[in-house]
Design an enzyme around this catalytic site. Structure first.
Site, PDB file in Angstrom:
ATOM      1  N   THR A  46       7.568  -2.101   1.610  1.00  0.00           N
ATOM      2  CA  THR A  46       8.292  -1.452   0.521  1.00  0.00           C
ATOM      3  C   THR A  46       9.409  -0.562   1.060  1.00  0.00           C
ATOM      4  O   THR A  46      10.482  -0.487   0.460  1.00  0.00           O
ATOM      5  CB  THR A  46       7.326  -0.651  -0.370  1.00  0.00           C
ATOM      6  OG1 THR A  46       6.522   0.214   0.440  1.00  0.00           O
ATOM      7  CG2 THR A  46       6.408  -1.590  -1.143  1.00  0.00           C
ATOM      8  N   GLN A  48       1.373   3.403   2.284  1.00  0.00           N
ATOM      9  CA  GLN A  48       2.170   3.487   3.509  1.00  0.00           C
ATOM     10  C   GLN A  48       2.740   2.118   3.902  1.00  0.00           C
ATOM     11  O   GLN A  48       2.876   1.810   5.086  1.00  0.00           O
ATOM     12  CB  GLN A  48       1.342   4.079   4.638  1.00  0.00           C
ATOM     13  CG  GLN A  48       1.190   5.586   4.551  1.00  0.00           C
ATOM     14  CD  GLN A  48       2.525   6.309   4.632  1.00  0.00           C
ATOM     15  OE1 GLN A  48       3.449   5.870   5.306  1.00  0.00           O
ATOM     16  NE2 GLN A  48       2.636   7.426   3.929  1.00  0.00           N
ATOM     17  N   SER A  49       3.117   1.328   2.912  1.00  0.00           N
ATOM     18  CA  SER A  49       3.653  -0.011   3.167  1.00  0.00           C
ATOM     19  C   SER A  49       4.974   0.039   3.928  1.00  0.00           C
ATOM     20  O   SER A  49       5.917   0.726   3.528  1.00  0.00           O
ATOM     21  CB  SER A  49       3.854  -0.730   1.834  1.00  0.00           C
ATOM     22  OG  SER A  49       4.653  -1.875   1.984  1.00  0.00           O
ATOM     23  N   ASN A  50       5.051  -0.720   5.018  1.00  0.00           N
ATOM     24  CA  ASN A  50       6.321  -0.919   5.716  1.00  0.00           C
ATOM     25  C   ASN A  50       7.233  -1.827   4.912  1.00  0.00           C
ATOM     26  O   ASN A  50       8.453  -1.669   4.912  1.00  0.00           O
ATOM     27  CB  ASN A  50       6.069  -1.541   7.089  1.00  0.00           C
ATOM     28  CG  ASN A  50       5.214  -0.673   7.976  1.00  0.00           C
ATOM     29  OD1 ASN A  50       5.598   0.437   8.321  1.00  0.00           O
ATOM     30  ND2 ASN A  50       4.036  -1.164   8.339  1.00  0.00           N
ATOM     31  N   GLY A 108       0.824  -1.195   0.000  1.00  0.00           N
ATOM     32  CA  GLY A 108       0.000   0.000   0.000  1.00  0.00           C
ATOM     33  C   GLY A 108       0.861   1.249   0.000  1.00  0.00           C
ATOM     34  O   GLY A 108       2.093   1.185   0.046  1.00  0.00           O
TER      35      GLY A 108
END
Length: 338
Positions: free
Chosen positions: A81, A77-79, A75
């Site tokens: 990535t 706000q992906s942790n 997403g």
């Protein structure tokens, strides 16, 4: 069980600390002893987190195979990535990230702060995509890999949460082995382990790792996907595959996977009032920050279970803090008054 046969590329500092949550335990009545294991402090690579532990078992394949570009998805706000971008920078590789619109949350700065900001600073090619939330294989991710190939690169695929990679569960088998070593030093065993679950491989690895000493069903997953049937199926499938890989010696069954579905709503990435109350309570009792997407929901679950008497008196409960605090910036409006 044989985890040592798999190559591991160190990306973390070493064993993550376990410490008591004394004030929170006392605030909740003192009948249950709460502890935290700090995966949010596991690495110097852009705040680390649970995906960094998982990547230790994926990266050897990327290095040995001569891949030059890490390609991942999550997403906005992906942790995941952000951690992939950090590992790519650390290894001198390129990085392409597909950031889909997984969360129905409107904020003017949502796609400019927190995790996605850090990924851009670290040099990742960040691609925004309008697709909504799903934990499976995504066409946008496959397209990103094809784009790398057409440009003459060699993409290494890292699926959401590392979960669909065959070795995605190994890092948290190692977590369980690490906990056992720390329990010897502490002089006691934890009765329950609480962990957030979405794409499944974190809990799956723990289930396999703790199955080795009969505690598979003491791993209490707190669903944060709001799609618990899909998450549960994925946990079970990954756990069974991981058990075969590490030669556990027994099959993982439905009864081994405990997934509490009470705390994931209203939907992925959106906190409920219980989530927000848990974030504030933990922060004000312990100075330990959690986020509205993942850890705030698992913290809510653990606090609620203590309040409801669902853990027997005298239990020692280990909270697995998986990271995610950088996403707090994207939800600053919710905390404008604290």
């Amino acid at each position: 069980m044989n985890l040592q046969k798999f190559p591991r590329h160190a990306l973390t500092f070493g064993p993550t600390p376990i410490h008591p949550l004394k004030r929170l335990s006392a605030h909740l009545g003192g009948k249950v002893e709460l502890y935290a294991k700090r995966e949010d402090c596991n690495s110097g690579l852009a705040f680390g987190g649970n995906k960094t532990r998982k990547l230790e078992y994926l990266i050897p394949e990327a290095i040995e195979g001569g891949y030059d570009t890490l390609v991942s998805i999550g997403g906005i706000q992906s942790n995941q990535t952000r951690q992939v971008a950090a590992v790519a920078a650390h290894l001198g590789m390129k990085c392409v990230l597909v950031q889909e619109n997984w969360v129905n949350y409107s904020d003017a700065v949502y796609d400019r702060v927190g995790n996605i900001e850090m990924s851009r600073i670290m040099g990742a090619d960040v691609r925004l995509d309008a697709a909504g939330f799903d934990i499976g294989i995504r066409p946008s991710w496959e397209q990103a890999m094809e784009d790398v190939r057409r440009a003459g690169g060699k993409p290494f695929p890292i699926p959401a949460g590392c979960s669909e990679h065959p070795r995605g569960g190994l890092g948290f088998v190692a977590f369980a082995e690490e906990v056992r070593q720390q329990e010897e030093e502490l002089g006691f065993q934890f009765d329950y382990i609480v962990v957030c679950s979405v794409t499944g491989s974190t809990q799956a690895g723990m289930v396999v790792g703790f199955a080795a000493d009969g505690r598979a069903d003491r791993v209490i997953g707190i669903d944060a996907s709001a799609k618990p049937e899909q998450t549960r199926e994925q946990i079970l499938r990954i756990a069974r595959n991981t058990a075969e890989l590490v030669e556990l010696g027994r099959e993982i069954t439905d009864a081994d996977v405990v997934l509490d579905t009470r705390y994931g709503g209203p939907e992925y990435g959106l906190p409920n009032e219980g989530t927000l109350e848990a974030i504030r309570l933990c922060a004000r009792q312990e100075g330990m920050l959690t986020d509205p997407v993942y850890e705030g929901k698992s913290m809510h679950g653990m606090i609620d279970m203590v309040r409801n008497g669902e853990f027997p008196a005298g239990s020692r409960v280990l909270y697995a803090h998986l990271g995610g605090v950088p996403a707090l910036n994207a939800y600053s409006f919710l905390f404008r008054n604290g």
